[in-house]
Design a protein around this motif. Structure first.
Motif, PDB file in Angstrom:
ATOM      1  N   ASN A  92       0.797  -1.221   0.000  1.00 57.12           N
ATOM      2  CA  ASN A  92       0.000   0.000   0.000  1.00 57.12           C
ATOM      3  C   ASN A  92       0.836   1.280   0.000  1.00 57.12           C
ATOM      4  O   ASN A  92       0.349   2.315  -0.401  1.00 57.12           O
ATOM      5  N   HIS A  93       2.061   1.214   0.432  1.00 61.50           N
ATOM      6  CA  HIS A  93       2.944   2.382   0.349  1.00 61.50           C
ATOM      7  C   HIS A  93       4.255   1.937  -0.278  1.00 61.50           C
ATOM      8  O   HIS A  93       4.747   0.854   0.036  1.00 61.50           O
ATOM      9  N   ASN A  94       4.840   2.802  -1.106  1.00 62.76           N
ATOM     10  CA  ASN A  94       6.121   2.473  -1.716  1.00 62.76           C
ATOM     11  C   ASN A  94       6.848   3.776  -2.050  1.00 62.76           C
ATOM     12  O   ASN A  94       6.374   4.547  -2.888  1.00 62.76           O
ATOM     13  N   TYR A  95       7.947   4.031  -1.354  1.00 61.33           N
ATOM     14  CA  TYR A  95       8.663   5.305  -1.507  1.00 61.33           C
ATOM     15  C   TYR A  95      10.129   5.090  -1.861  1.00 61.33           C
ATOM     16  O   TYR A  95      10.776   4.162  -1.358  1.00 61.33           O
ATOM     17  N   LEU A  96      10.625   5.994  -2.700  1.00 63.45           N
ATOM     18  CA  LEU A  96      12.064   6.105  -2.920  1.00 63.45           C
ATOM     19  C   LEU A  96      12.614   7.057  -1.865  1.00 63.45           C
ATOM     20  O   LEU A  96      12.081   8.147  -1.668  1.00 63.45           O
ATOM     21  N   TRP A 104      11.494   1.759   0.011  1.00 67.13           N
ATOM     22  CA  TRP A 104      10.820   1.465   1.288  1.00 67.13           C
ATOM     23  C   TRP A 104       9.337   1.263   1.031  1.00 67.13           C
ATOM     24  O   TRP A 104       8.680   2.161   0.508  1.00 67.13           O
TER      25      TRP A 104
END
Lengths: 154, 155
Positions: A92-96, A104
């Motif tokens: 549900n969350h995906n960050y550079l 992450w």
């Protein structure tokens, strides 16, 4: 531009959204607005992309099993690995982020077995070893996101 | 008739409908009454299955573009005390304890600080460290791109 009413709608109703037959009428009563204007304003804020939804923020630890996961991925492979990760419904969350561990994401699944499976598959496809960092304790109560001092205190 | 929690969450997890009687519309989908839906959602809030019900803002769109995950290596004997103190800081929006993964990852306390500019976030961080007298190792991981952000789905 956001006016004071928009700011109140965005700030004051992040929690305690009325659970009664006509919630937007209730909000209108509190702000001195007709029900249809409350609905129209929320629709506009939503169309402008300022609101992702009006709904529940769920307690992961009571409903499923989840973990924060980090990978160290070479920059030229980031987009393709991010795409693999995003393809999972469980993510549900995906960050550079700017760090050696640069990708992450949060995986939330109905069972520990499915959680392991998703992480294992992502490791296999990306060729990177995952840091698996499940929450052990939450110290913070989710009161929503504080946007404006003035709307907060008025 | 009792509403199934699974069915109810599946129906509302992407948001309530923007119409005068949203709970009646949900009730129609679940073949329940409006009052049953209202009672069931109130129970989920009461039981803290729903942590909060309301507007979920996109803080980046609202100008909060400096999103920092600040991680700390806090001695295990005081991690709960420091966790409570960090969580009480107005600038901190999340505060979790997570396991260390040595030797690669020495940090056991995770906080989020959002701001409109990085300088503001660094300023907040500096003040927090002074106020709480935190001299442990820490690191700041700013996000430079969001690939995905939505509520968790269970069904």
């Amino acid at each position: 531009m956001l006016d004071e009413i928009d700011k109140k709608l965005l700030q004051h109703y992040q929690r305690g959204f009325p659970i009664l037959a006509r919630p937007y009428e209730e909000i209108g009563g509190q702000l001195g607005l007709p029900e249809n204007e409350v609905i129209e304003r929320f629709r506009r804020l939503s169309n402008e992309g300022l609101i992702s939804r009006i709904g529940p923020v769920l307690n992961h630890s009571l409903l499923g099993v989840s973990s924060l996961v980090a990978l160290a991925i070479p920059l030229d492979m980031i987009d393709s690995v991010a795409e693999i990760i995003n393809s999972y419904e469980e993510v549900n969350h995906n960050y550079l982020r700017e760090h050696y561990y640069n990708l992450w994401f949060v995986v939330t699944a109905r069972s520990a077995q499915r959680l392991d499976e998703v992480i294992r598959e992502i490791e296999d496809q990306s060729g990177a070893a995952a840091l698996i960092l499940p929450m052990e304790k939450n110290f913070h109560i989710d009161l929503g996101f504080k946007l404006w001092q003035s709307a907060q205190t008025s | 008739m009792a509403i199934s929690t699974d069915q109810l969450i599946k129906t509302i997890q992407d948001g309530l409908p923007l119409c005068p009687r949203p709970y009646a519309q949900i009730a129609e989908q679940l073949e329940a009454t409006e009052q049953e839906v209202i009672d069931a959602i109130a129970d989920l809030v009461e039981d803290e299955v729903i942590k909060r019900l309301g507007v979920v803002v996109k803080h980046k769109k609202l100008g909060y573009v400096a999103n920092a995950m600040v991680v700390w290596n806090v001695d295990d004997s005081i991690v709960h005390e420091i966790g409570d103190k960090l969580a009480a800081e107005p600038a901190v929006t999340l505060c979790y304890q997570r396991p260390r993964r040595l030797p690669h990852w020495p940090y056991n306390l995770f906080t989020m600080i959002h701001g409109k500019e990085r300088q503001v976030v660094f300023g907040e961080l500096q003040e927090i460290r002074q106020r709480l007298k935190l001299d442990c190792d820490f690191d700041v991981l700013f996000s430079s791109k969001c690939f995905k952000q939505r509520g968790a789905r269970y069904f």
